[in-house]
Design a protein around this motif. Structure first.
Motif, PDB file in Angstrom:
ATOM      1  N   UNK A 194       0.834  -1.207   0.000  1.00  0.00           N
ATOM      2  CA  UNK A 194       0.000   0.000   0.000  1.00  0.00           C
ATOM      3  C   UNK A 194       0.870   1.259   0.000  1.00  0.00           C
ATOM      4  N   UNK A 195       1.833   1.311   0.886  1.00  0.00           N
ATOM      5  CA  UNK A 195       2.615   2.532   1.026  1.00  0.00           C
ATOM      6  C   UNK A 195       3.643   2.709  -0.102  1.00  0.00           C
ATOM      7  N   UNK A 196       4.179   1.607  -0.611  1.00  0.00           N
ATOM      8  CA  UNK A 196       5.087   1.732  -1.760  1.00  0.00           C
ATOM      9  C   UNK A 196       4.319   2.206  -2.990  1.00  0.00           C
ATOM     10  N   UNK A 197       3.103   1.681  -3.191  1.00  0.00           N
ATOM     11  CA  UNK A 197       2.270   2.159  -4.293  1.00  0.00           C
ATOM     12  C   UNK A 197       1.980   3.642  -4.163  1.00  0.00           C
ATOM     13  N   UNK A 198       1.696   4.077  -2.936  1.00  0.00           N
ATOM     14  CA  UNK A 198       1.440   5.501  -2.692  1.00  0.00           C
ATOM     15  C   UNK A 198       2.676   6.342  -2.980  1.00  0.00           C
ATOM     16  N   UNK A 199       3.834   5.877  -2.541  1.00  0.00           N
ATOM     17  CA  UNK A 199       5.079   6.621  -2.759  1.00  0.00           C
ATOM     18  C   UNK A 199       5.408   6.703  -4.249  1.00  0.00           C
ATOM     19  N   UNK A 200       5.211   5.615  -4.978  1.00  0.00           N
ATOM     20  CA  UNK A 200       5.465   5.629  -6.428  1.00  0.00           C
ATOM     21  C   UNK A 200       4.602   6.690  -7.102  1.00  0.00           C
ATOM     22  N   UNK A 227      -0.463   5.399 -15.241  1.00  0.00           N
ATOM     23  CA  UNK A 227       0.276   4.490 -16.122  1.00  0.00           C
ATOM     24  C   UNK A 227       1.610   4.080 -15.498  1.00  0.00           C
ATOM     25  N   UNK A 228       2.356   5.075 -14.989  1.00  0.00           N
ATOM     26  CA  UNK A 228       3.674   4.795 -14.392  1.00  0.00           C
ATOM     27  C   UNK A 228       3.531   3.939 -13.137  1.00  0.00           C
ATOM     28  N   UNK A 229       2.504   4.218 -12.341  1.00  0.00           N
ATOM     29  CA  UNK A 229       2.276   3.426 -11.124  1.00  0.00           C
ATOM     30  C   UNK A 229       1.974   1.973 -11.484  1.00  0.00           C
ATOM     31  N   UNK A 230       1.116   1.772 -12.486  1.00  0.00           N
ATOM     32  CA  UNK A 230       0.781   0.405 -12.914  1.00  0.00           C
ATOM     33  C   UNK A 230       2.005  -0.343 -13.399  1.00  0.00           C
ATOM     34  N   UNK A 231       2.784   0.287 -14.262  1.00  0.00           N
ATOM     35  CA  UNK A 231       3.964  -0.370 -14.815  1.00  0.00           C
ATOM     36  C   UNK A 231       4.983  -0.701 -13.721  1.00  0.00           C
ATOM     37  N   UNK A 232       5.232   0.234 -12.836  1.00  0.00           N
ATOM     38  CA  UNK A 232       6.225   0.012 -11.772  1.00  0.00           C
ATOM     39  C   UNK A 232       5.793  -1.107 -10.839  1.00  0.00           C
ATOM     40  N   UNK A 233       4.523  -1.116 -10.468  1.00  0.00           N
ATOM     41  CA  UNK A 233       4.027  -2.097  -9.499  1.00  0.00           C
ATOM     42  C   UNK A 233       3.964  -3.491 -10.119  1.00  0.00           C
ATOM     43  N   UNK A 234       3.406  -3.603 -11.321  1.00  0.00           N
ATOM     44  CA  UNK A 234       3.210  -4.917 -11.933  1.00  0.00           C
ATOM     45  C   UNK A 234       4.530  -5.530 -12.403  1.00  0.00           C
ATOM     46  N   UNK A 294      -1.110  -2.358  -4.054  1.00  0.00           N
ATOM     47  CA  UNK A 294      -0.206  -1.297  -4.495  1.00  0.00           C
ATOM     48  C   UNK A 294      -0.908  -0.280  -5.374  1.00  0.00           C
ATOM     49  N   UNK A 295      -1.744  -0.768  -6.292  1.00  0.00           N
ATOM     50  CA  UNK A 295      -2.491   0.143  -7.166  1.00  0.00           C
ATOM     51  C   UNK A 295      -3.527   0.930  -6.367  1.00  0.00           C
ATOM     52  N   UNK A 296      -4.164   0.287  -5.392  1.00  0.00           N
ATOM     53  CA  UNK A 296      -5.097   1.004  -4.507  1.00  0.00           C
ATOM     54  C   UNK A 296      -4.364   2.118  -3.765  1.00  0.00           C
ATOM     55  N   UNK A 297      -3.164   1.817  -3.256  1.00  0.00           N
ATOM     56  CA  UNK A 297      -2.371   2.831  -2.563  1.00  0.00           C
ATOM     57  C   UNK A 297      -2.007   3.988  -3.477  1.00  0.00           C
ATOM     58  N   UNK A 298      -1.641   3.671  -4.735  1.00  0.00           N
ATOM     59  CA  UNK A 298      -1.314   4.717  -5.706  1.00  0.00           C
ATOM     60  C   UNK A 298      -2.541   5.563  -6.023  1.00  0.00           C
ATOM     61  N   UNK A 299      -3.693   4.919  -6.141  1.00  0.00           N
ATOM     62  CA  UNK A 299      -4.948   5.647  -6.430  1.00  0.00           C
ATOM     63  C   UNK A 299      -5.289   6.613  -5.296  1.00  0.00           C
ATOM     64  N   UNK A 300      -5.239   6.127  -4.075  1.00  0.00           N
ATOM     65  CA  UNK A 300      -5.604   6.970  -2.931  1.00  0.00           C
ATOM     66  C   UNK A 300      -4.624   8.136  -2.786  1.00  0.00           C
ATOM     67  N   UNK A 301      -3.326   7.852  -2.914  1.00  0.00           N
ATOM     68  CA  UNK A 301      -2.324   8.910  -2.737  1.00  0.00           C
ATOM     69  C   UNK A 301      -2.419   9.974  -3.822  1.00  0.00           C
ATOM     70  N   UNK A 302      -2.656   9.556  -5.062  1.00  0.00           N
ATOM     71  CA  UNK A 302      -2.668  10.524  -6.163  1.00  0.00           C
ATOM     72  C   UNK A 302      -3.991  11.275  -6.267  1.00  0.00           C
ATOM     73  N   UNK A 303      -5.103  10.566  -6.065  1.00  0.00           N
ATOM     74  CA  UNK A 303      -6.417  11.214  -6.185  1.00  0.00           C
ATOM     75  C   UNK A 303      -6.715  12.070  -4.962  1.00  0.00           C
ATOM     76  N   UNK A 304      -6.586  11.498  -3.782  1.00  0.00           N
ATOM     77  CA  UNK A 304      -6.894  12.244  -2.557  1.00  0.00           C
ATOM     78  C   UNK A 304      -5.767  13.208  -2.173  1.00  0.00           C
TER      79      UNK A 304
END
Length: 247
Positions: free
Chosen positions: A53-59, A79-86, A155-165
Protein backbone atom coordinates in the motif's frame (compact mmCIF):
# COMPACT_ATOMS: atom_id res chain seq x y z
CA UNK A 1 36.93 -20.82 -3.44
CA UNK A 2 35.54 -21.52 -6.92
CA UNK A 3 35.54 -25.26 -6.28
CA UNK A 4 33.58 -24.64 -3.08
CA UNK A 5 30.87 -22.76 -4.99
CA UNK A 6 30.73 -25.43 -7.71
CA UNK A 7 30.38 -28.12 -5.04
CA UNK A 8 27.55 -26.16 -3.37
CA UNK A 9 25.71 -25.75 -6.68
CA UNK A 10 25.98 -29.47 -7.37
CA UNK A 11 24.87 -30.28 -3.83
CA UNK A 12 21.88 -27.93 -4.25
CA UNK A 13 20.62 -29.72 -7.38
CA UNK A 14 21.20 -33.13 -5.77
CA UNK A 15 19.11 -31.92 -2.82
CA UNK A 16 16.24 -30.98 -5.16
CA UNK A 17 16.45 -34.39 -6.88
CA UNK A 18 16.46 -36.24 -3.54
CA UNK A 19 13.51 -34.16 -2.32
CA UNK A 20 11.20 -35.92 -4.79
CA UNK A 21 12.41 -39.44 -3.94
CA UNK A 22 10.74 -41.73 -1.39
CA UNK A 23 7.62 -39.68 -0.80
CA UNK A 24 6.27 -39.35 2.73
CA UNK A 25 2.87 -40.82 3.59
CA UNK A 26 0.10 -38.82 1.86
CA UNK A 27 -1.89 -37.99 4.99
CA UNK A 28 1.24 -36.70 6.73
CA UNK A 29 2.28 -34.69 3.68
CA UNK A 30 -1.16 -33.08 3.54
CA UNK A 31 -0.82 -31.99 7.16
CA UNK A 32 2.69 -30.63 6.58
CA UNK A 33 1.66 -28.73 3.45
CA UNK A 34 -1.27 -27.05 5.21
CA UNK A 35 1.04 -26.11 8.09
CA UNK A 36 3.59 -24.64 5.69
CA UNK A 37 0.89 -22.66 3.86
CA UNK A 38 -0.09 -21.12 7.18
CA UNK A 39 3.52 -20.42 8.23
CA UNK A 40 4.91 -19.21 4.90
CA UNK A 41 1.98 -17.68 2.99
CA UNK A 42 -0.87 -16.63 5.26
CA UNK A 43 1.39 -15.25 8.01
CA UNK A 44 3.14 -13.08 5.39
CA UNK A 45 0.02 -11.37 4.05
CA UNK A 46 0.01 -8.64 6.70
CA UNK A 47 3.49 -7.30 5.97
CA UNK A 48 2.93 -7.66 2.20
CA UNK A 49 -0.31 -5.64 2.31
CA UNK A 50 1.25 -2.95 4.52
CA UNK A 51 4.36 -2.49 2.36
CA UNK A 52 2.46 -2.74 -0.94
CA UNK A 53 0.00 0.00 0.00
CA UNK A 54 2.62 2.53 1.03
CA UNK A 55 5.09 1.73 -1.76
CA UNK A 56 2.27 2.16 -4.29
CA UNK A 57 1.44 5.50 -2.69
CA UNK A 58 5.08 6.62 -2.76
CA UNK A 59 5.47 5.63 -6.43
CA UNK A 60 2.40 7.71 -7.35
CA UNK A 61 3.53 10.76 -5.34
CA UNK A 62 7.08 10.69 -6.70
CA UNK A 63 5.79 10.30 -10.25
CA UNK A 64 3.37 13.21 -9.78
CA UNK A 65 6.08 15.47 -8.36
CA UNK A 66 8.40 14.73 -11.29
CA UNK A 67 5.73 15.46 -13.90
CA UNK A 68 5.88 19.23 -13.50
CA UNK A 69 5.50 20.00 -17.20
CA UNK A 70 1.89 21.19 -17.81
CA UNK A 71 1.91 19.59 -21.27
CA UNK A 72 2.45 16.10 -19.79
CA UNK A 73 -0.95 14.43 -19.25
CA UNK A 74 -1.64 13.68 -15.59
CA UNK A 75 -2.97 10.25 -16.55
CA UNK A 76 0.66 9.16 -16.91
CA UNK A 77 0.79 8.98 -13.11
CA UNK A 78 -1.61 6.03 -13.21
CA UNK A 79 0.28 4.49 -16.12
CA UNK A 80 3.67 4.79 -14.39
CA UNK A 81 2.28 3.43 -11.12
CA UNK A 82 0.78 0.41 -12.91
CA UNK A 83 3.96 -0.37 -14.81
CA UNK A 84 6.23 0.01 -11.77
CA UNK A 85 4.03 -2.10 -9.50
CA UNK A 86 3.21 -4.92 -11.93
CA UNK A 87 6.59 -5.28 -13.63
CA UNK A 88 9.04 -4.78 -10.78
CA UNK A 89 7.79 -3.81 -7.36
CA UNK A 90 5.26 -6.58 -6.69
CA UNK A 91 7.16 -9.61 -8.05
CA UNK A 92 10.75 -8.59 -7.26
CA UNK A 93 10.72 -6.24 -4.27
CA UNK A 94 8.18 -8.33 -2.35
CA UNK A 95 10.21 -11.47 -3.10
CA UNK A 96 13.32 -9.89 -1.57
CA UNK A 97 11.29 -8.92 1.50
CA UNK A 98 10.04 -12.50 1.70
CA UNK A 99 13.63 -13.71 1.46
CA UNK A 100 14.21 -11.98 4.78
CA UNK A 101 11.02 -13.15 6.45
CA UNK A 102 10.27 -16.56 4.95
CA UNK A 103 13.84 -17.49 4.00
CA UNK A 104 15.24 -16.81 7.45
CA UNK A 105 12.38 -18.79 9.03
CA UNK A 106 12.99 -21.80 6.76
CA UNK A 107 16.75 -21.79 7.33
CA UNK A 108 16.51 -21.38 11.10
CA UNK A 109 13.79 -24.01 11.52
CA UNK A 110 15.61 -26.67 9.45
CA UNK A 111 18.98 -25.64 10.91
CA UNK A 112 17.65 -26.04 14.44
CA UNK A 113 16.46 -29.54 13.54
CA UNK A 114 19.94 -30.29 12.18
CA UNK A 115 21.62 -29.02 15.36
CA UNK A 116 19.25 -30.94 17.64
CA UNK A 117 19.74 -34.12 15.51
CA UNK A 118 16.04 -34.37 14.63
CA UNK A 119 16.96 -34.78 10.96
CA UNK A 120 19.18 -37.73 11.86
CA UNK A 121 16.27 -39.21 13.81
CA UNK A 122 14.03 -38.96 10.73
CA UNK A 123 16.64 -40.78 8.64
CA UNK A 124 16.98 -43.52 11.28
CA UNK A 125 13.20 -44.05 11.12
CA UNK A 126 13.47 -44.60 7.35
CA UNK A 127 11.89 -41.25 6.41
CA UNK A 128 13.30 -39.21 3.53
CA UNK A 129 14.08 -36.10 5.56
CA UNK A 130 14.39 -33.90 2.48
CA UNK A 131 10.96 -34.92 1.25
CA UNK A 132 9.53 -34.50 4.76
CA UNK A 133 11.03 -31.03 5.31
CA UNK A 134 11.54 -29.41 1.90
CA UNK A 135 8.77 -30.81 -0.33
CA UNK A 136 5.88 -29.28 1.71
CA UNK A 137 7.63 -25.90 1.56
CA UNK A 138 7.95 -26.10 -2.23
CA UNK A 139 4.25 -26.95 -2.61
CA UNK A 140 3.21 -24.21 -0.17
CA UNK A 141 5.31 -21.60 -1.98
CA UNK A 142 3.52 -22.46 -5.24
CA UNK A 143 0.78 -20.21 -3.81
CA UNK A 144 3.22 -17.30 -3.75
CA UNK A 145 1.89 -15.82 -7.05
CA UNK A 146 -1.43 -15.25 -5.23
CA UNK A 147 0.47 -13.15 -2.69
CA UNK A 148 1.97 -11.18 -5.58
CA UNK A 149 -1.51 -10.67 -7.07
CA UNK A 150 -2.67 -9.23 -3.75
CA UNK A 151 0.44 -7.04 -3.65
CA UNK A 152 -0.34 -5.69 -7.14
CA UNK A 153 -3.93 -4.90 -6.22
CA UNK A 154 -3.08 -3.22 -2.91
CA UNK A 155 -0.21 -1.30 -4.50
CA UNK A 156 -2.49 0.14 -7.17
CA UNK A 157 -5.10 1.00 -4.51
CA UNK A 158 -2.37 2.83 -2.56
CA UNK A 159 -1.31 4.72 -5.71
CA UNK A 160 -4.95 5.65 -6.43
CA UNK A 161 -5.60 6.97 -2.93
CA UNK A 162 -2.32 8.91 -2.74
CA UNK A 163 -2.67 10.52 -6.16
CA UNK A 164 -6.42 11.21 -6.18
CA UNK A 165 -6.89 12.24 -2.56
CA UNK A 166 -3.53 14.00 -2.61
CA UNK A 167 -4.90 16.31 -5.30
CA UNK A 168 -2.45 15.36 -8.04
CA UNK A 169 -5.17 14.23 -10.49
CA UNK A 170 -8.80 13.12 -10.50
CA UNK A 171 -10.14 9.57 -10.45
CA UNK A 172 -10.99 9.50 -14.17
CA UNK A 173 -7.46 10.53 -15.12
CA UNK A 174 -5.95 7.83 -12.90
CA UNK A 175 -8.24 5.12 -14.35
CA UNK A 176 -7.43 6.30 -17.89
CA UNK A 177 -3.70 6.02 -17.17
CA UNK A 178 -4.22 2.65 -15.52
CA UNK A 179 -5.84 1.28 -18.69
CA UNK A 180 -3.53 2.99 -21.18
CA UNK A 181 -1.39 0.71 -23.41
CA UNK A 182 -2.09 -2.32 -21.22
CA UNK A 183 -0.25 -5.44 -22.42
CA UNK A 184 -1.67 -8.69 -20.94
CA UNK A 185 1.66 -10.46 -21.49
CA UNK A 186 3.15 -8.29 -18.74
CA UNK A 187 0.86 -10.01 -16.22
CA UNK A 188 2.08 -13.41 -17.43
CA UNK A 189 5.67 -12.16 -17.15
CA UNK A 190 5.11 -10.98 -13.57
CA UNK A 191 3.48 -14.23 -12.46
CA UNK A 192 6.13 -16.36 -14.17
CA UNK A 193 8.81 -14.41 -12.29
CA UNK A 194 6.84 -14.86 -9.07
CA UNK A 195 6.64 -18.64 -9.54
CA UNK A 196 10.38 -18.94 -10.21
CA UNK A 197 11.14 -16.70 -7.22
CA UNK A 198 8.85 -18.90 -5.10
CA UNK A 199 10.91 -21.98 -5.94
CA UNK A 200 14.08 -20.06 -5.05
CA UNK A 201 12.53 -18.90 -1.75
CA UNK A 202 11.63 -22.47 -0.85
CA UNK A 203 14.80 -24.29 -1.87
CA UNK A 204 17.79 -21.97 -1.28
CA UNK A 205 16.99 -21.31 2.43
CA UNK A 206 16.24 -25.03 2.85
CA UNK A 207 19.66 -25.86 1.39
CA UNK A 208 21.46 -23.56 3.84
CA UNK A 209 19.51 -24.94 6.77
CA UNK A 210 19.78 -28.60 5.85
CA UNK A 211 23.52 -28.66 5.18
CA UNK A 212 24.65 -26.30 7.93
CA UNK A 213 27.28 -27.47 10.40
CA UNK A 214 27.95 -26.40 13.97
CA UNK A 215 25.77 -25.39 16.88
CA UNK A 216 23.06 -22.86 17.67
CA UNK A 217 25.35 -19.91 16.90
CA UNK A 218 25.83 -21.17 13.34
CA UNK A 219 22.04 -21.28 12.83
CA UNK A 220 21.94 -17.48 12.91
CA UNK A 221 24.91 -17.27 10.56
CA UNK A 222 23.23 -19.72 8.16
CA UNK A 223 20.02 -17.63 8.20
CA UNK A 224 21.99 -14.49 7.31
CA UNK A 225 23.91 -16.26 4.54
CA UNK A 226 20.64 -17.71 3.25
CA UNK A 227 19.05 -14.25 3.00
CA UNK A 228 22.05 -12.84 1.13
CA UNK A 229 22.26 -15.65 -1.41
CA UNK A 230 18.50 -15.85 -1.91
CA UNK A 231 18.39 -12.12 -2.64
CA UNK A 232 21.36 -12.34 -5.02
CA UNK A 233 19.83 -15.24 -6.94
CA UNK A 234 16.44 -13.47 -7.16
CA UNK A 235 18.06 -10.31 -8.53
CA UNK A 236 20.12 -12.30 -11.04
CA UNK A 237 17.09 -14.33 -12.18
CA UNK A 238 15.08 -11.11 -12.45
CA UNK A 239 17.66 -9.74 -14.88
CA UNK A 240 17.82 -13.02 -16.83
CA UNK A 241 14.03 -13.43 -17.15
CA UNK A 242 13.58 -9.78 -18.12
CA UNK A 243 16.21 -10.08 -20.84
CA UNK A 244 14.65 -13.31 -22.06
CA UNK A 245 11.00 -12.25 -22.14
CA UNK A 246 10.89 -8.47 -22.55
CA UNK A 247 13.92 -7.56 -24.65
Amino acid sequence: MLSKYIKSIGQYFIMIYDTFKRMTKTSELRRLILQEIDDLIISSLGIVVFISFFIGAVIAIQTALNFSNPFVPRSLIGFAARQSIILEFAPTFVSIIMAGKVGSYITSSIGTMRVSEQIDALEVMGINSLNYLVFPKIIAMCLFPFVIAISMFIGIIGAYIASVYGGYLNADQFITGLQEDFVPFQIFYAFLKSFIFALILATVPSFHGYYMKGGSLEVGHAATTSFVWTSVIIIFMNYFITQLLLS
